[in-house]
Design a protein around this motif. Structure first.
Motif, short mmCIF file in Angstrom:
data_model
loop_
_atom_site.label_atom_id
_atom_site.label_comp_id
_atom_site.label_asym_id
_atom_site.label_seq_id
_atom_site.Cartn_x
_atom_site.Cartn_y
_atom_site.Cartn_z
N GLN A 151 0.57 -1.16 -0.11
CA GLN A 151 0.08 -0.10 0.23
C GLN A 151 0.94 1.37 -0.41
O GLN A 151 0.43 1.85 -0.73
N ALA A 152 1.90 1.24 1.39
CA ALA A 152 2.68 2.80 0.86
C ALA A 152 3.07 2.29 -0.61
O ALA A 152 3.70 3.20 -0.97
N TRP A 153 3.80 1.63 -1.23
CA TRP A 153 4.24 1.60 -2.57
C TRP A 153 2.94 2.04 -3.61
O TRP A 153 3.36 2.68 -4.61
N ASP A 154 2.49 1.16 -3.85
CA ASP A 154 1.48 2.07 -4.52
C ASP A 154 0.97 3.01 -4.67
O ASP A 154 0.77 4.26 -5.52
N ASN A 155 0.76 4.14 -3.82
CA ASN A 155 1.08 5.46 -3.24
C ASN A 155 2.18 6.14 -3.97
O ASN A 155 2.18 6.65 -4.93
N HIS A 156 3.42 5.77 -2.95
CA HIS A 156 4.80 6.76 -3.87
C HIS A 156 4.94 5.40 -5.64
O HIS A 156 5.18 6.78 -6.43
N PHE A 157 4.63 4.69 -5.57
CA PHE A 157 4.37 4.98 -7.64
C PHE A 157 3.23 5.50 -8.27
O PHE A 157 3.97 6.41 -9.64
N SER A 158 2.74 5.89 -7.70
CA SER A 158 1.05 6.08 -8.39
C SER A 158 1.78 8.03 -8.20
O SER A 158 1.18 9.03 -9.10
N ALA A 159 2.32 8.36 -6.78
CA ALA A 159 2.56 9.99 -7.02
C ALA A 159 3.77 10.85 -7.64
O ALA A 159 3.32 10.99 -8.07
N PHE A 160 4.48 9.55 -8.37
CA PHE A 160 5.26 9.76 -8.62
C PHE A 160 5.06 9.60 -10.52
O PHE A 160 5.23 10.75 -11.23
N GLY A 161 4.18 8.99 -11.19
CA GLY A 161 3.69 8.89 -11.63
C GLY A 161 2.70 10.06 -12.47
O GLY A 161 2.41 10.67 -13.29
N GLU A 162 2.15 10.56 -10.99
CA GLU A 162 1.20 11.79 -11.30
C GLU A 162 1.50 12.93 -10.97
O GLU A 162 1.76 13.70 -11.42
N GLN A 163 3.62 12.62 -10.64
CA GLN A 163 4.96 13.51 -10.46
C GLN A 163 3.61 14.66 -9.35
O GLN A 163 3.65 16.10 -9.21
N ASP A 164 3.14 14.42 -8.62
CA ASP A 164 2.62 14.73 -7.73
C ASP A 164 3.75 14.54 -5.52
O ASP A 164 3.05 14.12 -5.45
N LEU A 165 4.22 16.29 -6.28
CA LEU A 165 4.69 15.93 -4.18
C LEU A 165 4.24 16.19 -2.98
O LEU A 165 5.06 15.23 -2.12
N ASP A 166 2.88 16.68 -3.43
CA ASP A 166 2.31 16.30 -1.86
C ASP A 166 1.94 15.14 -1.59
O ASP A 166 2.89 14.52 -0.76
N LYS A 167 1.11 14.26 -2.78
CA LYS A 167 1.36 12.35 -2.62
C LYS A 167 2.89 12.09 -2.20
O LYS A 167 2.59 11.50 -1.37
N ILE A 168 3.55 12.20 -3.07
CA ILE A 168 4.62 11.50 -2.53
C ILE A 168 5.75 11.69 -1.78
O ILE A 168 6.19 10.89 -0.55
N MET A 169 5.50 13.13 -0.73
CA MET A 169 6.38 13.70 0.29
C MET A 169 5.56 13.06 1.67
O MET A 169 5.51 12.63 2.84
N LEU A 170 3.82 12.00 1.19
CA LEU A 170 3.43 11.52 2.32
C LEU A 170 4.82 10.57 2.54
O LEU A 170 3.97 9.65 3.69
#
Length: 138
Positions: free
Chosen positions: A25-44
């Motif tokens: 689940q943590a990885w899914d957040n990271h990987f999707s945030a990277f693909g979306e280039q979402d700084l706020d989401k990846i920094m979670l």
């Protein structure tokens, strides 16, 4: 006897809290945030004690980013370089729950990244404690 079945995140990012229950689940957040280039989401996925080490093969430069501010700046710069994700591929993504780690290889030759290898080590709260990156630019 109590039986509990849990699906999804403990609470959603949309609700303002983030509490993954597994490395996946943590990885899914990271990987999707990277693909979306979402700084706020990846920094979670990072804390003030997180450390990212980056080594660039071409220049033989090693960079160390500590804490959320430095890591956020690293991602901000990376996302600027990755302006076209049409050539982004991740041929290897190994998620290991027991070891609390992820091994990733990726490439984005259209943006100058021939190869990259990342190892993510997650802490007991499933935040990224250590991330080691080696990249070779085109």
């Amino acid at each position: 006897q109590n039986i509990v079945v849990t699906k999804g995140l403990a609470t959603s990012v949309a609700e303002g809290t983030y509490a993954p229950r597994s490395v996946q689940q943590a990885w899914d957040n990271h990987f999707s945030a990277f693909g979306e280039q979402d700084l706020d989401k990846i920094m979670l996925d990072y804390t003030e004690t997180s450390v990212v080490r980056l080594f660039v093969n071409n220049s033989q430069e090693k960079h160390v980013y500590e804490g959320v501010s430095e890591i956020r700046e690293m991602f901000a710069c990376l996302f600027k370089e990755l302006s076209d994700l049409s050539t982004l591929k991740a041929p290897i993504v190994d998620v290991e729950e027991d070891a609390r780690q992820v091994f990733l290889t990726w490439e984005c030759p259209g943006c100058g990244y021939a190869t990259a290898t990342d190892t993510f080590i997650f802490d007991e709260c499933l935040k990224i404690a250590r991330q080691n990156i080696v990249v070779t630019k085109c």
